[in-house]
Design an enzyme around this catalytic site. Structure first.
Site, PDB file in Angstrom:
ATOM      1  CG  HIS A  19      46.178  38.847  55.793  1.00  0.00           C
ATOM      2  ND1 HIS A  19      46.507  40.185  55.796  1.00  0.00           N
ATOM      3  CD2 HIS A  19      46.419  38.403  57.056  1.00  0.00           C
ATOM      4  CE1 HIS A  19      46.912  40.538  57.012  1.00  0.00           C
ATOM      5  NE2 HIS A  19      46.891  39.475  57.789  1.00  0.00           N
ATOM      6  CE  LYS A  43      47.611  43.803  65.706  1.00  0.00           C
ATOM      7  NZ  LYS A  43      47.711  43.023  64.468  1.00  0.00           N
ATOM      8  NE  ARG A  96      52.948  36.349  60.378  1.00  0.00           N
ATOM      9  CZ  ARG A  96      53.050  37.577  60.850  1.00  0.00           C
ATOM     10  NH1 ARG A  96      53.418  38.539  60.049  1.00  0.00           N
ATOM     11  NH2 ARG A  96      52.796  37.835  62.112  1.00  0.00           N
ATOM     12  CB  SER A 134      49.405  44.673  58.591  1.00  0.00           C
ATOM     13  OG  SER A 134      48.637  43.629  58.053  1.00  0.00           O
TER      14      SER A 134
HETATM   15  N1  COA Z   1      50.472  36.779  55.915  1.00  0.00           N
HETATM   16  C1  COA Z   1      50.871  38.007  56.208  1.00  0.00           C
HETATM   17  N2  COA Z   1      50.721  38.582  57.379  1.00  0.00           N
HETATM   18  C2  COA Z   1      50.101  37.872  58.318  1.00  0.00           C
HETATM   19  C3  COA Z   1      49.636  36.590  58.086  1.00  0.00           C
HETATM   20  C4  COA Z   1      49.843  36.037  56.817  1.00  0.00           C
HETATM   21  N3  COA Z   1      49.459  34.819  56.499  1.00  0.00           N
HETATM   22  N4  COA Z   1      49.062  36.127  59.199  1.00  0.00           N
HETATM   23  C5  COA Z   1      49.174  37.103  60.099  1.00  0.00           C
HETATM   24  N5  COA Z   1      49.800  38.162  59.569  1.00  0.00           N
HETATM   25  C6  COA Z   1      50.180  39.383  60.263  1.00  0.00           C
HETATM   26  C7  COA Z   1      49.246  40.513  60.157  1.00  0.00           C
HETATM   27  O1  COA Z   1      49.561  41.326  59.072  1.00  0.00           O
HETATM   28  C8  COA Z   1      49.447  41.210  61.472  1.00  0.00           C
HETATM   29  O2  COA Z   1      50.568  42.046  61.405  1.00  0.00           O
HETATM   30  P1  COA Z   1      50.710  43.309  62.345  1.00  0.00           P
HETATM   31  O3  COA Z   1      50.717  42.804  63.759  1.00  0.00           O
HETATM   32  O4  COA Z   1      51.982  43.858  61.895  1.00  0.00           O
HETATM   33  O5  COA Z   1      49.536  44.193  62.091  1.00  0.00           O
HETATM   34  C9  COA Z   1      49.748  40.087  62.416  1.00  0.00           C
HETATM   35  O6  COA Z   1      50.226  39.051  61.631  1.00  0.00           O
HETATM   36  C10 COA Z   1      48.581  39.548  63.135  1.00  0.00           C
HETATM   37  O7  COA Z   1      47.445  40.004  62.528  1.00  0.00           O
HETATM   38  P2  COA Z   1      46.116  39.252  62.135  1.00  0.00           P
HETATM   39  O8  COA Z   1      46.352  37.903  61.612  1.00  0.00           O
HETATM   40  O9  COA Z   1      45.323  40.206  61.330  1.00  0.00           O
HETATM   41  O10 COA Z   1      45.469  39.018  63.454  1.00  0.00           O
HETATM   42  P3  COA Z   1      45.394  39.968  64.614  1.00  0.00           P
HETATM   43  O11 COA Z   1      46.385  39.471  65.587  1.00  0.00           O
HETATM   44  O12 COA Z   1      45.465  41.376  64.220  1.00  0.00           O
HETATM   45  O13 COA Z   1      43.899  39.657  65.014  1.00  0.00           O
HETATM   46  C11 COA Z   1      42.198  38.749  66.387  1.00  0.00           C
HETATM   47  C12 COA Z   1      43.670  38.993  66.164  1.00  0.00           C
HETATM   48  C13 COA Z   1      41.289  39.767  65.762  1.00  0.00           C
HETATM   49  C14 COA Z   1      41.866  37.396  65.846  1.00  0.00           C
HETATM   50  C15 COA Z   1      42.092  38.765  67.933  1.00  0.00           C
HETATM   51  O14 COA Z   1      42.542  39.995  68.411  1.00  0.00           O
HETATM   52  C16 COA Z   1      40.677  38.545  68.405  1.00  0.00           C
HETATM   53  O15 COA Z   1      40.233  37.431  68.469  1.00  0.00           O
HETATM   54  N6  COA Z   1      39.979  39.632  68.764  1.00  0.00           N
HETATM   55  C17 COA Z   1      38.616  39.559  69.284  1.00  0.00           C
HETATM   56  C18 COA Z   1      38.592  39.702  70.819  1.00  0.00           C
HETATM   57  C19 COA Z   1      38.807  38.380  71.494  1.00  0.00           C
HETATM   58  O16 COA Z   1      38.116  37.420  71.266  1.00  0.00           O
HETATM   59  N7  COA Z   1      39.796  38.356  72.379  1.00  0.00           N
HETATM   60  C20 COA Z   1      40.127  37.170  73.122  1.00  0.00           C
HETATM   61  C21 COA Z   1      41.136  36.336  72.396  1.00  0.00           C
HETATM   62  S1  COA Z   1      41.511  34.885  73.294  1.00  0.00           S
END
Ligand code: COA
Length: 170
Positions: A19, A43, A96, A134
């Site tokens: 990140h 989550k 990724r 994560s």
């Molecule tokens: N390096 C390491 N890990 C990474 C990464 C990177 N560059 N990019 C993503 N990841 C990993 C994260 O660790 C995470 O791993 P996990 O699933 O094992 O926990 C996974 O990829 C995705 O996590 P993250 O990038 O934190 O995003 P998320 O998917 O958890 O978050 C939101 C998504 C918050 C953006 C999305 O849920 C959201 O928009 N929520 C608001 C509600 C909404 O608008 N909903 C409608 C969407 S259309």
């Protein structure tokens, strides 16, 4: 000239060096980068909302090579509404492996339908962080593996404390 704002949203449970690498690179693209720590109803995070916010803030305070202002905020609700409120011109996401693609593709499509003015920009994760997630960090750490390469020492300390508390409760 108007200021260009970007949002980098995520659950950050916990924040990883993958990140942080995306944040560093995104800071070259905008004037203000808002790192949005999401509630994420899909989550069940290990860390509370406040803990995730604090750890992201701490890692960003210590992040070298920041090329723009970086603000950390907590947000609840729709990402696109939050981006609109912040007057952001783009949402930044790290990409990724191929496995991220379908989810990101759908999310980008939905967000574009909700507000076509806000672009989603993808930065490919570098080789070094391709396989970091994560969930894997938490799993490997709880099974005694060494994850120090993937998270900062501050986050490692918090993870250790959290898992000790969880183990004591069990
Ligand atoms: N390096 C390491 N890990 C990474 C990464 C990177 N560059 N990019 C993503 N990841 C990993 C994260 O660790 C995470 O791993 P996990 O699933 O094992 O926990 C996974 O990829 C995705 O996590 P993250 O990038 O934190 O995003 P998320 O998917 O958890 O978050 C939101 C998504 C918050 C953006 C999305 O849920 C959201 O928009 N929520 C608001 C509600 C909404 O608008 N909903 C409608 C969407 S259309």
């Amino acid at each position: 000239m108007s200021q260009r704002t970007g949002i980098y949203p995520g659950t950050f449970d916990p924040i990883t060096k993958g990140h942080l690498h995306i944040i560093q690179r995104a800071s070259k693209l905008v004037d203000l980068l808002v790192v949005g720590v999401a509630k994420n109803i899909n989550k069940e995070p290990l860390f509370s909302d406040g803990e995730r916010f604090e750890m992201v803030q701490c890692d960003i305070d210590n992040l070298p090579d920041k090329q723009c202002d970086i603000k950390v905020e907590f947000f609840d609700g729709l990402l696109i509404s939050y981006a609109q409120k912040k007057k952001a011109s783009c949402i930044i996401r790290g990409l990724r492996a191929v496995s991220d693609f379908e989810y990101e593709f759908q999310m980008t499509g939905m967000n574009a339908k909700l507000n076509p003015e806000i672009e989603t920009v993808f930065l490919m994760a570098s080789d070094k962080w391709q396989f970091v997630s994560s969930s894997f960090i938490k799993e490997i750490f709880s099974l005694g593996g060494d994850i120090s390469e993937f998270i900062t020492p501050a986050v490692e300390t918090l993870l250790k404390e959290k898992l000790e508390i969880t183990a004591n409760k069990a």
